[in-house]
Structure formats: C-alpha cells, structure tokens
Design a protein around this motif. Structure first.
Motif, mmCIF file in Angstrom:
data_model
loop_
_atom_site.group_PDB
_atom_site.id
_atom_site.type_symbol
_atom_site.label_atom_id
_atom_site.label_comp_id
_atom_site.label_asym_id
_atom_site.label_seq_id
_atom_site.Cartn_x
_atom_site.Cartn_y
_atom_site.Cartn_z
ATOM 1 N N ARG A 34 0.858 -1.184 0.228
ATOM 2 C CA ARG A 34 0.006 -0.068 0.052
ATOM 3 C C ARG A 34 0.870 1.445 0.044
ATOM 4 N NH1 ARG A 34 -2.622 -4.117 2.303
ATOM 5 N NH2 ARG A 34 -4.663 -4.556 1.352
ATOM 6 N N TRP A 41 -0.010 -2.512 -5.024
ATOM 7 C CA TRP A 41 -1.379 -2.452 -5.209
ATOM 8 C C TRP A 41 -1.509 -1.165 -5.897
ATOM 9 C CZ3 TRP A 41 -1.637 -6.939 -5.820
ATOM 10 C CH2 TRP A 41 -1.836 -7.998 -4.825
ATOM 11 N N PHE A 191 -7.606 -12.622 -3.087
ATOM 12 C CA PHE A 191 -8.837 -11.826 -2.927
ATOM 13 C C PHE A 191 -10.008 -12.796 -3.079
ATOM 14 C CE2 PHE A 191 -7.599 -7.414 -1.746
ATOM 15 C CZ PHE A 191 -6.213 -7.635 -1.999
ATOM 16 N N VAL A 222 -5.904 -5.419 6.797
ATOM 17 C CA VAL A 222 -6.648 -6.495 6.192
ATOM 18 C C VAL A 222 -7.185 -7.522 7.136
ATOM 19 C CG1 VAL A 222 -6.095 -8.570 4.764
ATOM 20 C CG2 VAL A 222 -5.237 -6.227 3.794
ATOM 21 N N PRO A 244 7.284 2.725 10.547
ATOM 22 C CA PRO A 244 7.647 4.173 10.155
ATOM 23 C C PRO A 244 6.323 5.280 10.278
ATOM 24 C CG PRO A 244 8.387 2.930 8.275
ATOM 25 C CD PRO A 244 7.549 2.094 9.259
ATOM 26 N N GLU A 245 5.225 4.675 9.822
ATOM 27 C CA GLU A 245 4.063 5.424 10.070
ATOM 28 C C GLU A 245 2.959 4.978 11.039
ATOM 29 O OE1 GLU A 245 3.710 7.660 7.863
ATOM 30 O OE2 GLU A 245 5.461 7.330 6.776
HETATM 31 P P1 OAD Z 1 0.974 -3.029 3.483
HETATM 32 O O1 OAD Z 1 1.717 -2.546 2.317
HETATM 33 O O2 OAD Z 1 -0.614 -2.692 3.579
HETATM 34 O O3 OAD Z 1 1.598 -2.303 4.717
HETATM 35 C C1 OAD Z 1 2.933 -2.032 4.878
HETATM 36 C C2 OAD Z 1 3.211 -1.319 6.142
HETATM 37 O O4 OAD Z 1 4.426 -1.510 6.476
HETATM 38 C C3 OAD Z 1 2.925 0.189 6.406
HETATM 39 O O5 OAD Z 1 2.109 0.636 7.250
HETATM 40 C C4 OAD Z 1 4.226 0.871 6.126
HETATM 41 O O6 OAD Z 1 4.235 2.007 7.003
HETATM 42 C C5 OAD Z 1 5.260 -0.238 6.836
HETATM 43 N N1 OAD Z 1 6.632 -0.054 6.392
HETATM 44 C C6 OAD Z 1 7.156 0.209 5.058
HETATM 45 N N2 OAD Z 1 8.350 0.142 5.348
HETATM 46 C C7 OAD Z 1 8.774 -0.404 6.376
HETATM 47 C C8 OAD Z 1 9.910 -0.734 7.210
HETATM 48 N N3 OAD Z 1 11.063 -0.774 6.471
HETATM 49 N N4 OAD Z 1 10.074 -1.413 8.346
HETATM 50 C C9 OAD Z 1 8.860 -1.339 8.970
HETATM 51 N N5 OAD Z 1 7.686 -0.983 8.357
HETATM 52 C C10 OAD Z 1 7.737 -0.500 7.179
HETATM 53 O O7 OAD Z 1 1.159 -4.646 3.813
HETATM 54 P P2 OAD Z 1 0.375 -5.417 4.931
HETATM 55 O O8 OAD Z 1 0.028 -4.943 6.101
HETATM 56 O O9 OAD Z 1 1.310 -6.406 4.932
HETATM 57 O O10 OAD Z 1 -2.711 -9.982 1.278
HETATM 58 O O11 OAD Z 1 -0.891 -6.059 3.712
HETATM 59 C C11 OAD Z 1 -1.661 -6.802 4.651
HETATM 60 C C12 OAD Z 1 -1.987 -7.539 3.303
HETATM 61 O O12 OAD Z 1 -2.536 -7.057 2.165
HETATM 62 C C13 OAD Z 1 -1.102 -8.587 2.550
HETATM 63 O O13 OAD Z 1 -0.703 -9.875 3.052
HETATM 64 C C14 OAD Z 1 -1.427 -8.619 1.117
HETATM 65 C C15 OAD Z 1 -1.955 -7.427 0.732
HETATM 66 O O14 OAD Z 1 -3.256 -7.614 0.095
HETATM 67 C C16 OAD Z 1 -2.708 -10.827 0.489
HETATM 68 O O15 OAD Z 1 -2.052 -10.701 -0.444
HETATM 69 C C17 OAD Z 1 -3.994 -11.986 0.819
#
Ligand code: OAD
Length: 278
Positions: A34, A41, A191, A222, A244-245
């Motif tokens: 995200r 995405w 999905f 999610v 970070p956020e």
């Molecule tokens: P997201 O992409 O939604 O969120 C990623 C998070 O990681 C954000 O809150 C960022 O701020 C944080 N972030 C970025 N860089 C970072 C770093 N270096 N260290 C720590 N945090 C960092 O990813 P998910 O929450 O994993 O599902 O998304 C959940 C699900 O949505 C995934 O498993 C996937 C997706 O659709 C499926 O594929 C079923």
C-alpha cells in the motif's frame, strides 16, 4: 527506547508473538502493498492479478504475474530484522511468528514456528474452484487422491514425490498435477478466498495467550489478520509496534517505535534481552 517496567515485563515473558506484514521485508527489497507510489497495489489492481475471478478468467496472466513476483523474491535475502526475530527464539521460551508475508524470509532467517496467514508463494496446490464445488450440477474438480494438495503430498500411484517436487512456480504454461491432472496454482490466499482455518485458529490461540505481541510493518488494513494484535491486547498482552508510520494500533500500543524494522528490531532485542544495564 523501552520504559523500564515494560522492559522488565518483556524479559520475564514466556510467550511472545511476532506479528509481521510487508514492511518487515521492505528492507530486503520487496515492495509493500500500500505504499502510495511503489506499493504493489499502486501498480496493479489485485482483482486482476490476485483473485479467484482473475484465475478463472485469465489464468495464464495470473500465473505469469506470480512467476515475476517469485523471481524477485528469489533474488533477495532476509534482512537484519528477520535475523533479530529468529534470534529471539534463543532468548524467550516460546516465540510464534504470525506473518502475512508469503516470501518465506522468516524461515530463511531461521525462525522455526511461523504461521503463514496468507500462504507461501513457493508452495503450489491444485486449483479447486469453490464455486464449482457448491454448484449442484457440476462435479467438483477436487482430486480424491491429493485432496487439492497435489504438490504437497504424493498423488496416488501416478506420480512420485520427486515428480511433484520438480514442479515449481516458473515461466511457461501452467503445470498440472501429474497424478490427477488438476491445474496448479500458488498456495496463497487471493482476494475473495478465506484463510486456512487451521492456520487462523492457531494464530488466534497464540494471540489470545501471549504475554507480549510485537507488531511489525503492517498497515493493519486487512482482516482477519488485523484483529490479531487487538485480540492479544484484550488478552492482557503488552503491545509493541514498529512502523515508520502510525497505524490504527499505534495509539493502543504500550510502546510505538517509529522507524524501520531492520534498524529497530536489533536495537529492541539488544535493549531488552541482551543489555546488562538493568
Ligand atoms: P501494507 O503494504 O498494507 O503495509 C505495509 C506497512 O509497512 C505500512 O504500514 C508501512 O508504513 C510499513 N513499512 C514500510 N516500510 C517499513 C520498514 N522498513 N519497516 C517497518 N515497516 C515498514 O502491507 P500489509 O499490512 O502486510 O494480502 O498488507 C496486508 C495484506 O494486504 C498482505 O498480506 C496482502 C495485501 O493485500 C494478500 O496478499 C492476501
């Protein structure tokens, strides 16, 4: 970094859950989902590449997209954050990693108890269309021998384990199970699909009974994954978040460490479990 009472609590914990999302692997070079500009995405519509409907209507496009993703993941290595999570196992009696990631990097770093809520891109299984299963006049295409897991187990007398192990996610036509002939697909949650009930129940049990949960790199957008840190909080666990956020959890966390996983996790472990300064 960690207030003293919380540090004392963490040092006495018997059960810790490490809950991770895409941010955990960001510093290994795998984009998150995200991020507004580079997130997966932002570049692709998940309904087109990672949904049941997409596989029904254009399976080869979906297969090719996963091949590209798997090739990218094959080129990266666990980062210092994954290594720190694995190191935690030698410092705390029970550590359960609950991950939304499909990249196998926790296991590659040495973590032994990993619950993969959304599957693993390097495993394949037979494509079983739930809609066909429930539509009365269609016979289900579930293989009676491999039960939908053609590659995980031997598939009858027609295929050996070696035949099955040789089939991997790679460029080319979508392979079929040599035993039952079912089309194969990555064993990940798309999905429109439910989570594996055994994995989800194990994760809920771990969250309900842990003494502390460290939430790393997830936007918590999610469900049902996002409910697990909240369940842990209800159960009385202390919550530490690294991101970070800020997220919807940050306000409720006992401590929110703002920053990157590969930098902050080694510091957290050093400060709590490896420091003699207490
Ligand atoms: P997201 O992409 O939604 O969120 C990623 C998070 O990681 C954000 O809150 C960022 O701020 C944080 N972030 C970025 N860089 C970072 C770093 N270096 N260290 C720590 N945090 C960092 O990813 P998910 O929450 O994993 O599902 O998304 C959940 C699900 O949505 C995934 O498993 C996937 C997706 O659709 C499926 O594929 C079923």
């Amino acid at each position: 970094m960690i207030p003293d009472p919380l540090r004392q609590h963490l040092r006495s914990c018997q059960n810790i859950v490490v809950f991770t999302g895409a941010g955990m692997s960001a510093e290994s070079g795998i984009p998150t989902f995200r991020d507004r500009f580079e997130g997966m995405w932002a570049l692709y519509d998940p309904q087109d590449v990672a949904s049941l409907d997409a596989f029904r209507h254009h399976p080869q496009t979906v297969w090719d997209w996963h091949v590209q993703l798997a090739d990218k993941i094959r080129q990266v290595a666990p980062n210092a954050g994954h290594a720190a999570v694995a190191r935690l196992e030698s410092l705390v009696p029970n550590v359960t990693v609950i991950t939304q990631n499909i990249d196998n990097l926790h296991q590659a770093a040495g973590s032994r108890t990993v619950l993969e809520l959304h599957g693993n891109i390097f495993r394949l299984k037979a494509f079983v269309d739930a809609d066909e299963l429930f539509a009365g006049d269609h016979s289900p295409i579930i293989c009676r021998i491999c039960d939908g897991y053609a590659v995980a187990d031997e598939c009858g007398t027609y295929a050996t384990k070696d035949d099955l192990a040789a089939i991997v996610l790679k460029a080319g036509p979508i392979p079929r199970c040599p035993g039952c002939g079912a089309r194969l697909r990555p064993d990940i949650v798309w999905f429109g699909e439910p989570l594996d009930i055994y994995v989800l129940e194990s994760a809920m049990r771990a969250a309900d009974t842990c003494d502390a949960l460290i939430c790393i790199g997830s936007s918590l957008e999610v469900q049902p994954a996002a409910s697990l840190p909240v369940r842990a909080k209800w159960g009385g666990a202390k919550i530490i978040e690294i991101n970070p956020e800020p997220t919807s959890l940050s306000f409720h966390a006992d401590v929110f460490l703002q920053g990157k996983a590969a930098e902050l996790l080694p510091q957290l472990i050093q400060a709590v479990w490896q420091s003699t300064n207490y």
